[in-house]
Design an enzyme around this catalytic site. Sequence first.
Site, PDB file in Angstrom:
ATOM      1  N   ARG A  50      34.400  35.757   0.529  1.00 24.45           N
ATOM      2  CA  ARG A  50      35.223  36.890   0.959  1.00 24.45           C
ATOM      3  C   ARG A  50      36.688  36.711   0.591  1.00 24.45           C
ATOM      4  O   ARG A  50      37.430  37.691   0.489  1.00 24.45           O
ATOM      5  CB  ARG A  50      35.082  37.085   2.469  1.00 24.45           C
ATOM      6  CG  ARG A  50      33.719  37.580   2.909  1.00 24.45           C
ATOM      7  CD  ARG A  50      33.641  37.734   4.411  1.00 24.45           C
ATOM      8  NE  ARG A  50      33.834  36.451   5.084  1.00 24.45           N
ATOM      9  CZ  ARG A  50      33.885  36.313   6.412  1.00 24.45           C
ATOM     10  NH1 ARG A  50      33.794  37.379   7.191  1.00 24.45           N
ATOM     11  NH2 ARG A  50      34.045  35.122   6.953  1.00 24.45           N
ATOM     12  N   LYS A 157      20.006  22.245   5.048  1.00 26.65           N
ATOM     13  CA  LYS A 157      19.542  22.306   6.427  1.00 26.65           C
ATOM     14  C   LYS A 157      20.662  22.841   7.321  1.00 26.65           C
ATOM     15  O   LYS A 157      21.837  22.724   6.951  1.00 26.65           O
ATOM     16  CB  LYS A 157      19.085  20.926   6.908  1.00 26.65           C
ATOM     17  CG  LYS A 157      20.229  19.943   7.223  1.00 26.65           C
ATOM     18  CD  LYS A 157      19.705  18.718   7.889  1.00 26.65           C
ATOM     19  CE  LYS A 157      20.824  17.794   8.319  1.00 26.65           C
ATOM     20  NZ  LYS A 157      21.624  18.237   9.449  1.00 26.65           N
ATOM     21  N   HIS A 187      19.773  15.574   2.078  1.00 26.90           N
ATOM     22  CA  HIS A 187      20.460  14.565   1.273  1.00 26.90           C
ATOM     23  C   HIS A 187      19.901  13.161   1.486  1.00 26.90           C
ATOM     24  O   HIS A 187      20.062  12.293   0.624  1.00 26.90           O
ATOM     25  CB  HIS A 187      21.966  14.601   1.538  1.00 26.90           C
ATOM     26  CG  HIS A 187      22.360  14.215   2.924  1.00 26.90           C
ATOM     27  ND1 HIS A 187      22.576  12.921   3.299  1.00 26.90           N
ATOM     28  CD2 HIS A 187      22.581  14.973   4.026  1.00 26.90           C
ATOM     29  CE1 HIS A 187      22.919  12.880   4.575  1.00 26.90           C
ATOM     30  NE2 HIS A 187      22.929  14.105   5.049  1.00 26.90           N
ATOM     31  N   LYS A 191      18.601   9.418  -1.530  1.00 28.20           N
ATOM     32  CA  LYS A 191      18.999   8.014  -1.503  1.00 28.20           C
ATOM     33  C   LYS A 191      17.921   7.148  -2.159  1.00 28.20           C
ATOM     34  O   LYS A 191      16.727   7.332  -1.925  1.00 28.20           O
ATOM     35  CB  LYS A 191      19.261   7.563  -0.068  1.00 28.20           C
ATOM     36  CG  LYS A 191      20.442   8.293   0.578  1.00 28.20           C
ATOM     37  CD  LYS A 191      20.651   7.836   2.006  1.00 28.20           C
ATOM     38  CE  LYS A 191      21.810   8.596   2.654  1.00 28.20           C
ATOM     39  NZ  LYS A 191      23.106   8.280   2.030  1.00 28.20           N
ATOM     40  N   GLU A 225      25.176   6.941  13.768  1.00 30.55           N
ATOM     41  CA  GLU A 225      26.512   7.257  13.289  1.00 30.55           C
ATOM     42  C   GLU A 225      27.534   6.676  14.269  1.00 30.55           C
ATOM     43  O   GLU A 225      27.363   6.793  15.482  1.00 30.55           O
ATOM     44  CB  GLU A 225      26.701   8.770  13.188  1.00 30.55           C
ATOM     45  CG  GLU A 225      25.785   9.446  12.178  1.00 30.55           C
ATOM     46  CD  GLU A 225      25.996  10.944  12.151  1.00 30.55           C
ATOM     47  OE1 GLU A 225      26.863  11.404  11.387  1.00 30.55           O
ATOM     48  OE2 GLU A 225      25.314  11.651  12.912  1.00 30.55           O
ATOM     49  N   ASP A 244      19.537  18.499  14.607  1.00 29.50           N
ATOM     50  CA  ASP A 244      20.448  18.029  13.569  1.00 29.50           C
ATOM     51  C   ASP A 244      19.883  16.863  12.768  1.00 29.50           C
ATOM     52  O   ASP A 244      20.130  16.760  11.567  1.00 29.50           O
ATOM     53  CB  ASP A 244      21.784  17.620  14.205  1.00 29.50           C
ATOM     54  CG  ASP A 244      22.860  17.331  13.169  1.00 29.50           C
ATOM     55  OD1 ASP A 244      23.052  18.174  12.273  1.00 29.50           O
ATOM     56  OD2 ASP A 244      23.492  16.272  13.246  1.00 29.50           O
ATOM     57  N   HIS A 249      15.742  14.592   8.866  1.00 27.56           N
ATOM     58  CA  HIS A 249      15.903  13.262   8.288  1.00 27.56           C
ATOM     59  C   HIS A 249      14.866  12.264   8.798  1.00 27.56           C
ATOM     60  O   HIS A 249      14.193  11.588   8.018  1.00 27.56           O
ATOM     61  CB  HIS A 249      17.302  12.718   8.586  1.00 27.56           C
ATOM     62  CG  HIS A 249      18.410  13.558   8.056  1.00 27.56           C
ATOM     63  ND1 HIS A 249      18.318  14.313   6.909  1.00 27.56           N
ATOM     64  CD2 HIS A 249      19.668  13.769   8.523  1.00 27.56           C
ATOM     65  CE1 HIS A 249      19.455  14.933   6.685  1.00 27.56           C
ATOM     66  NE2 HIS A 249      20.297  14.628   7.647  1.00 27.56           N
ATOM     67  N   LYS A 347      25.117   9.759  17.799  1.00 29.07           N
ATOM     68  CA  LYS A 347      26.517   9.719  17.402  1.00 29.07           C
ATOM     69  C   LYS A 347      27.287   8.779  18.328  1.00 29.07           C
ATOM     70  O   LYS A 347      26.862   8.496  19.441  1.00 29.07           O
ATOM     71  CB  LYS A 347      27.125  11.126  17.444  1.00 29.07           C
ATOM     72  CG  LYS A 347      26.602  12.036  16.334  1.00 29.07           C
ATOM     73  CD  LYS A 347      27.379  13.319  16.268  1.00 29.07           C
ATOM     74  CE  LYS A 347      26.977  14.141  15.046  1.00 29.07           C
ATOM     75  NZ  LYS A 347      27.348  13.505  13.772  1.00 29.07           N
TER      76      LYS A 347
END
Length: 502
Positions: A50, A157, A187, A191, A225, A244, A249, A347
Amino acid sequence: MDKIDIAPPCLLVILGAAGDLTRRKLMPTLYAMHIAGHLPPSFAILGMARSEMDDAAFRAAMRTACETFGDPPEDAGWQSFADRLHYQTGNFNDADAYRALAGRVTELDARHATGGNRMFFLATLPSLYAAIATQLGAAGLVHLDPQGPFSRVLIEKPFGHDLSSAQALNHALHEVFREEQIFRIDHYLGKETVQNILVLRFANAVFEPLWNRQHIDYVQISAAEHIGVGSRGGYYEESGVLRDMVQNHLLQLLALVAMEAPLNFSADRVRDRKVDVFRALRTMLGEETYHDVVLGQYAPSADGSLPGYHQEAGVAPDSVTPTFAALKVHVDNWRWQGVPFYLRTGKRLAKGCAEVVVQFRSIPFCVFGEEQACARIAPNRLVLSIQPEESIHLEFATKVPGNGLAVDTARMHFGFNDRYPDAPPPYQRLLLDALRGEQLLFSRADGVEMSWHFITPILEAYADGIHPDARPYPYPAGSQGPVAADELLAQDSHNWQRLGGV
């Protein structure tokens, strides 16, 4: 350069070209592919968003993105790449914008001699995927003849937020694209260590005969993480850790570890066997869910230096969104019956790492006689480290030199970066595969839906927060996670491998 490393002629159309995904990941990757010679002369990029920009402004913005998030471009290399870049302003909900896009695509096809080949990368909010696909079809931008120029669509995703929404998204995509034209990117699958799981299993006679319930005690799959949600608090409030990380994954890693040997290494034969694993996952219902799942949410660190989830921007002060999950999962088939698969992700944990730990069974009888020696014989363990370093190591018992019999654990280590320092980054590998039409590393519609079929009952069990076990357990930021996750394994007399430990 081998032909397999070069993309075919193509016009790559990026919808959402002014957004973070394009700036942070996509454009630096494309520039690196250009410099490495992976893009042919007949290749061009058309961005749409946009934001009001012309080609020159778009090129300047993308150079800044590459300088900030990739290797700083050199003038000569950048100029030849910038000549590929074009921009079209448009609103994703406006049919006229897609008609204008179609005209620009026709023009650039001719200018860059792309042969009518095109790939649409939807770098937008996932909620827009279905509508954009419909508009692309209505504007005549999608080639339907399998024998003609190719048209492909690539999406990131999440692929839905539960089973029904995933089915609706697949239906909308299939109204416009054939399944072989759709590339759903994860992703993690780019790997090298993840791809090497299949080679390790099926190209080494020493492992596959032992890869079953007779010899393996349990499997741990972790993706931790050390960072918090940061500026993504609003997104995370809507997703949570199960959507998530676990649905995509972790279940993809589980499928690669647990799948049967495919008939061959073609994309559909490998994905057939992965879907078989998803079908074999034991569904968790009612009280089973609270027995085999532990959810957590990070609180401030013990010293107060790290904020808790409730202190993050965009997070409700009374939020019960989980940032940590540990699951005990069962694959109900002949090979794996009775072998628990422990999944863990979160996390603000002690260390950022991703790994698969295959714990073999203990020896049935100690022949050495000496109690001290027998007590030190640990079960064999195979660890596949996915990040931060990509490596494989195998633990086995060995005699300590000297008089008497003392046993120690030795570790045999293989580092991918040491052996293959020039391996391409995961995102680059995935983009090149998508451009070449190679679907092995991308999720198929039935696999997406079967993984949601497993996750959705868990989401529903925790949705209302009424059950006393439905609220996430707090854990200090920077820790190994909630104590309840340790207790989940202690029920089976097992322990988590410490995050990042060997």
